[in-house]
Design a protein around this motif. Structure first.
Motif, PDB file in Angstrom:
ATOM      1  N   UNK A   1       0.840  -1.203   0.000  1.00 51.95           N
ATOM      2  CA  UNK A   1       0.000   0.000   0.000  1.00 51.95           C
ATOM      3  C   UNK A   1       0.875   1.252   0.000  1.00 51.95           C
ATOM      4  N   UNK A   2       0.425   2.276  -0.700  1.00 53.13           N
ATOM      5  CA  UNK A   2       1.160   3.534  -0.752  1.00 53.13           C
ATOM      6  C   UNK A   2       0.640   4.486   0.315  1.00 53.13           C
ATOM      7  N   UNK A   3       1.537   4.957   1.188  1.00 52.36           N
ATOM      8  CA  UNK A   3       1.212   5.989   2.174  1.00 52.36           C
ATOM      9  C   UNK A   3       1.794   7.294   1.652  1.00 52.36           C
ATOM     10  N   UNK A   4       0.996   8.355   1.683  1.00 49.38           N
ATOM     11  CA  UNK A   4       1.452   9.671   1.255  1.00 49.38           C
ATOM     12  C   UNK A   4       1.113  10.671   2.346  1.00 49.38           C
ATOM     13  N   UNK A   5       2.045  11.558   2.644  1.00 49.84           N
ATOM     14  CA  UNK A   5       1.840  12.546   3.682  1.00 49.84           C
ATOM     15  C   UNK A   5       2.642  13.792   3.363  1.00 49.84           C
ATOM     16  N   UNK A   6       2.388  14.835   4.138  1.00 51.10           N
ATOM     17  CA  UNK A   6       3.139  16.082   4.027  1.00 51.10           C
ATOM     18  C   UNK A   6       3.737  16.405   5.385  1.00 51.10           C
ATOM     19  N   UNK A   7       4.942  16.979   5.361  1.00 49.99           N
ATOM     20  CA  UNK A   7       5.665  17.356   6.579  1.00 49.99           C
ATOM     21  C   UNK A   7       6.077  18.812   6.507  1.00 49.99           C
ATOM     22  N   UNK A   8       6.279  19.401   7.671  1.00 51.48           N
ATOM     23  CA  UNK A   8       6.921  20.710   7.784  1.00 51.48           C
ATOM     24  C   UNK A   8       7.955  20.607   8.899  1.00 51.48           C
ATOM     25  N   UNK A   9       9.221  20.836   8.544  1.00 48.82           N
ATOM     26  CA  UNK A   9      10.343  20.828   9.490  1.00 48.82           C
ATOM     27  C   UNK A   9      10.939  22.219   9.546  1.00 48.82           C
ATOM     28  N   UNK A  10      11.263  22.683  10.722  1.00 50.88           N
ATOM     29  CA  UNK A  10      11.954  23.964  10.861  1.00 50.88           C
ATOM     30  C   UNK A  10      13.373  23.837  10.305  1.00 50.88           C
ATOM     31  N   UNK A  11      13.906  24.925   9.773  1.00 52.85           N
ATOM     32  CA  UNK A  11      15.271  24.926   9.243  1.00 52.85           C
ATOM     33  C   UNK A  11      16.281  24.589  10.333  1.00 52.85           C
ATOM     34  N   UNK A  12      16.013  25.081  11.543  1.00 53.23           N
ATOM     35  CA  UNK A  12      16.849  24.759  12.696  1.00 53.23           C
ATOM     36  C   UNK A  12      15.964  24.095  13.727  1.00 53.23           C
ATOM     37  N   UNK A  13      15.809  22.756  13.645  1.00 51.13           N
ATOM     38  CA  UNK A  13      14.874  22.061  14.527  1.00 51.13           C
ATOM     39  C   UNK A  13      15.242  22.192  16.001  1.00 51.13           C
ATOM     40  N   UNK A  14      14.231  22.236  16.826  1.00 49.52           N
ATOM     41  CA  UNK A  14      14.357  22.257  18.278  1.00 49.52           C
ATOM     42  C   UNK A  14      13.617  21.016  18.761  1.00 49.52           C
ATOM     43  N   UNK A  15      14.294  20.094  19.461  1.00 50.22           N
ATOM     44  CA  UNK A  15      13.620  18.848  19.856  1.00 50.22           C
ATOM     45  C   UNK A  15      12.424  19.051  20.786  1.00 50.22           C
ATOM     46  N   UNK A  16      12.310  20.214  21.398  1.00 51.95           N
ATOM     47  CA  UNK A  16      11.160  20.488  22.255  1.00 51.95           C
ATOM     48  C   UNK A  16       9.930  20.859  21.427  1.00 51.95           C
ATOM     49  N   UNK A  17      10.156  21.425  20.243  1.00 49.91           N
ATOM     50  CA  UNK A  17       9.058  21.853  19.374  1.00 49.91           C
ATOM     51  C   UNK A  17       8.811  20.763  18.332  1.00 49.91           C
ATOM     52  N   UNK A  18       7.589  20.280  18.205  1.00 46.93           N
ATOM     53  CA  UNK A  18       7.338  19.195  17.255  1.00 46.93           C
ATOM     54  C   UNK A  18       7.380  19.672  15.809  1.00 46.93           C
ATOM     55  N   UNK A  19       7.636  18.722  14.921  1.00 49.29           N
ATOM     56  CA  UNK A  19       7.436  19.020  13.511  1.00 49.29           C
ATOM     57  C   UNK A  19       5.980  18.699  13.192  1.00 49.29           C
ATOM     58  N   UNK A  20       5.519  19.159  12.038  1.00 49.61           N
ATOM     59  CA  UNK A  20       4.116  19.013  11.665  1.00 49.61           C
ATOM     60  C   UNK A  20       3.959  17.951  10.589  1.00 49.61           C
ATOM     61  N   UNK A  21       2.871  17.207  10.661  1.00 55.07           N
ATOM     62  CA  UNK A  21       2.592  16.164   9.678  1.00 55.07           C
ATOM     63  C   UNK A  21       1.120  16.182   9.317  1.00 55.07           C
ATOM     64  N   UNK A  22       0.825  15.884   8.068  1.00 55.65           N
ATOM     65  CA  UNK A  22      -0.559  15.804   7.590  1.00 55.65           C
ATOM     66  C   UNK A  22      -0.681  14.532   6.770  1.00 55.65           C
ATOM     67  N   UNK A  23      -1.499  13.592   7.252  1.00 53.41           N
ATOM     68  CA  UNK A  23      -1.666  12.310   6.574  1.00 53.41           C
ATOM     69  C   UNK A  23      -2.676  12.393   5.436  1.00 53.41           C
ATOM     70  N   UNK A  24      -3.382  13.495   5.306  1.00 54.71           N
ATOM     71  CA  UNK A  24      -4.338  13.639   4.213  1.00 54.71           C
ATOM     72  C   UNK A  24      -5.343  12.502   4.215  1.00 54.71           C
ATOM     73  N   UNK A  25      -5.535  11.866   3.073  1.00 53.81           N
ATOM     74  CA  UNK A  25      -6.506  10.772   2.954  1.00 53.81           C
ATOM     75  C   UNK A  25      -5.865   9.399   3.121  1.00 53.81           C
ATOM     76  N   UNK A  26      -4.543   9.363   3.328  1.00 50.19           N
ATOM     77  CA  UNK A  26      -3.841   8.088   3.539  1.00 50.19           C
ATOM     78  C   UNK A  26      -4.278   7.472   4.863  1.00 50.19           C
ATOM     79  N   UNK A  27      -4.458   6.154   4.899  1.00 51.66           N
ATOM     80  CA  UNK A  27      -4.734   5.516   6.198  1.00 51.66           C
ATOM     81  C   UNK A  27      -3.577   5.794   7.160  1.00 51.66           C
ATOM     82  N   UNK A  28      -3.901   6.139   8.376  1.00 47.15           N
ATOM     83  CA  UNK A  28      -2.875   6.448   9.368  1.00 47.15           C
ATOM     84  C   UNK A  28      -2.008   5.217   9.615  1.00 47.15           C
ATOM     85  N   UNK A  29      -0.670   5.368   9.665  1.00 51.49           N
ATOM     86  CA  UNK A  29       0.198   4.194   9.826  1.00 51.49           C
ATOM     87  C   UNK A  29       0.083   3.523  11.188  1.00 51.49           C
TER      88      UNK A  29
END
Length: 194
Positions: A116-144
């Motif tokens: 099965x193909x899973x497709x999603x979108x992410x947003x990562x900060x240029x300088x990640x901070x481990x305390x601040x989460x990155x963002x994810x959008x699973x769209x219509x893909x079944x959640x893993x």
């Protein structure tokens, strides 16, 4: 919370160690083709899961650093966490309006072991901070999380939904998905169920 990212320089022994410690075998997730990584997943309850990610020995080195600093690790460690806002683009815009840039959303995909193909979108900060989460959008893909077993809940546990963001109680300098300085664990004495 969508998931925690546990990165390792050597995937197979780390997956075996997690299974030994928790008594549940993480499910094979799949390969991130072109990034030189693969993952295994372990349910944490509801829609949340632990992603164990490391080098994929069946892929050539990607020619660039693997995500999450995998190439520089000498031992497994928790490196990041993700939240799934109701609207990724609106959350990015609201966050930028408050002075924090979580990164420009980009598309990713992978095949599950069943094909099965899973497709999603992410947003990562240029300088990640481990305390601040990155963002994810699973769209219509079944959640893993669906095929993952959890050490604390049956596989049929009902899914939960992330609160609607932006959070109006957050200070203007905080990312809109952050409430206070750290997420409150569900077992916290001050939580309604604790």
């Amino acid at each position: 919370m969508d998931h925690l990212v546990y990165a390792t320089p050597d995937l197979a022994p780390t997956v075996a160690e997690v299974e030994r410690l928790l008594g549940v075998k993480p499910a094979e997730g799949g390969r991130h083709v072109g990034l030189g990584t693969r993952n295994h997943l372990l349910g944490l309850g509801g829609r949340s899961y632990l992603e164990i990610i490391g080098p994929d020995p069946e892929q050539p080195h990607p020619g660039a650093p693997r995500p999450f600093g995998i190439d520089t690790l000498d031992a497994p460690r928790l490196v990041a966490w993700a939240v799934e806002p109701d609207d990724l683009d609106a959350t990015v815009a609201a966050s930028r309006a408050r002075g924090y840039d979580p990164g420009t959303p980009f598309a990713m995909s992978r095949r599950t072991p069943s094909g099965d193909l899973l497709e999603w979108r992410l947003a990562f900060a240029a300088e990640p901070d481990p305390v601040i989460p990155f963002l994810i959008d699973w769209g219509t893909t079944p959640h893993p999380r669906r095929p993952c077993r959890s050490p604390s809940s049956p596989p049929s546990a009902p899914p939960t939904r992330t609160p609607t963001w932006p959070c109006r109680a957050c200070p203007r300098s905080a990312p809109p998905w952050r409430y206070g300085t750290r997420p409150r664990p569900p077992w916290s004495p001050s939580s309604p169920t604790g």
